[in-house]
Design a protein around this motif. Structure first.
Motif, PDB file in Angstrom:
ATOM      1  N   TYR A 202       0.827  -1.197   0.000  1.00 19.77           N
ATOM      2  CA  TYR A 202       0.000   0.000   0.000  1.00 19.77           C
ATOM      3  C   TYR A 202       0.870   1.258   0.000  1.00 19.77           C
TER       4      TYR A 202
ATOM      5  N   LEU B 200      -6.155   1.514   7.572  1.00 18.74           N
ATOM      6  CA  LEU B 200      -5.028   0.629   7.267  1.00 18.74           C
ATOM      7  C   LEU B 200      -4.317   0.204   8.552  1.00 18.74           C
TER       8      LEU B 200
ATOM      9  N   GLN C 143      -2.264  -3.270   8.494  1.00 22.46           N
ATOM     10  CA  GLN C 143      -1.548  -3.162   7.221  1.00 22.46           C
ATOM     11  C   GLN C 143      -0.508  -2.044   7.303  1.00 22.46           C
TER      12      GLN C 143
END
Length: 79
Positions: free
Chosen positions: A4, A22, A27
Protein backbone atom coordinates in the motif's frame (compact mmCIF):
# COMPACT_ATOMS: atom_id res chain seq x y z
CA UNK A 1 0.75 -9.80 0.59
CA UNK A 2 -0.56 -6.48 -0.67
CA UNK A 3 1.58 -3.36 -0.75
CA UNK A 4 0.00 0.00 0.00
CA UNK A 5 1.06 3.57 -0.79
CA UNK A 6 -1.12 6.41 0.49
CA UNK A 7 -0.88 9.77 -1.26
CA UNK A 8 -2.10 12.19 1.39
CA UNK A 9 -1.78 15.52 3.11
CA UNK A 10 -2.00 15.71 6.92
CA UNK A 11 -4.84 18.23 7.11
CA UNK A 12 -7.19 15.98 5.14
CA UNK A 13 -9.78 14.16 7.19
CA UNK A 14 -10.23 11.66 4.38
CA UNK A 15 -6.50 10.95 4.34
CA UNK A 16 -6.68 10.36 8.09
CA UNK A 17 -9.59 7.92 7.67
CA UNK A 18 -7.63 5.79 5.22
CA UNK A 19 -4.45 5.84 7.31
CA UNK A 20 -6.45 4.90 10.41
CA UNK A 21 -8.27 2.07 8.63
CA UNK A 22 -5.03 0.63 7.27
CA UNK A 23 -3.45 0.83 10.71
CA UNK A 24 -6.43 -0.76 12.47
CA UNK A 25 -6.39 -3.56 9.88
CA UNK A 26 -2.73 -4.19 10.68
CA UNK A 27 -1.55 -3.16 7.22
CA UNK A 28 1.68 -1.28 6.76
CA UNK A 29 1.72 1.41 4.11
CA UNK A 30 4.11 3.89 2.56
CA UNK A 31 2.92 7.43 3.20
CA UNK A 32 3.47 9.74 0.22
CA UNK A 33 3.12 13.31 1.46
CA UNK A 34 1.54 15.60 -1.12
CA UNK A 35 1.90 19.38 -1.05
CA UNK A 36 -1.78 20.07 -1.55
CA UNK A 37 -1.40 23.72 -0.54
CA UNK A 38 0.79 24.44 -3.55
CA UNK A 39 -1.89 22.93 -5.81
CA UNK A 40 0.31 20.07 -6.97
CA UNK A 41 -2.84 18.04 -7.60
CA UNK A 42 -3.82 20.58 -10.26
CA UNK A 43 -0.71 19.94 -12.34
CA UNK A 44 -0.81 17.93 -15.57
CA UNK A 45 1.89 15.62 -14.18
CA UNK A 46 -0.16 14.74 -11.06
CA UNK A 47 -3.25 14.13 -13.16
CA UNK A 48 -1.31 11.99 -15.62
CA UNK A 49 0.61 9.91 -13.07
CA UNK A 50 -1.54 9.80 -9.91
CA UNK A 51 -5.18 10.81 -10.34
CA UNK A 52 -6.81 12.28 -13.46
CA UNK A 53 -9.48 13.93 -11.30
CA UNK A 54 -6.86 15.78 -9.22
CA UNK A 55 -8.27 14.40 -5.98
CA UNK A 56 -6.57 13.30 -2.82
CA UNK A 57 -6.23 10.91 -1.04
CA UNK A 58 -5.17 8.19 -3.45
CA UNK A 59 -4.41 4.69 -2.23
CA UNK A 60 -2.19 2.50 -4.37
CA UNK A 61 -2.74 -1.20 -3.82
CA UNK A 62 -0.08 -3.26 -5.59
CA UNK A 63 0.39 -0.37 -8.02
CA UNK A 64 -3.33 0.04 -8.77
CA UNK A 65 -4.56 3.51 -7.87
CA UNK A 66 -7.84 3.82 -5.98
CA UNK A 67 -9.71 7.07 -5.38
CA UNK A 68 -12.80 8.16 -3.44
CA UNK A 69 -12.48 7.54 0.29
CA UNK A 70 -15.77 5.75 0.99
CA UNK A 71 -15.36 3.05 -1.69
CA UNK A 72 -11.76 2.51 -0.59
CA UNK A 73 -12.86 2.08 3.03
CA UNK A 74 -15.53 -0.40 1.96
CA UNK A 75 -12.99 -2.39 -0.05
CA UNK A 76 -10.55 -2.48 2.87
CA UNK A 77 -13.34 -3.56 5.22
CA UNK A 78 -14.33 -6.38 2.90
CA UNK A 79 -10.77 -7.71 2.90
Amino acid sequence: MDTYRLHYFPESGNSYKLALMLTLCGQTFEPVWTDFGSRVTWTPQWRRTVNPMGEIPVLEVNGRKLTQTAPILLQLAAQ
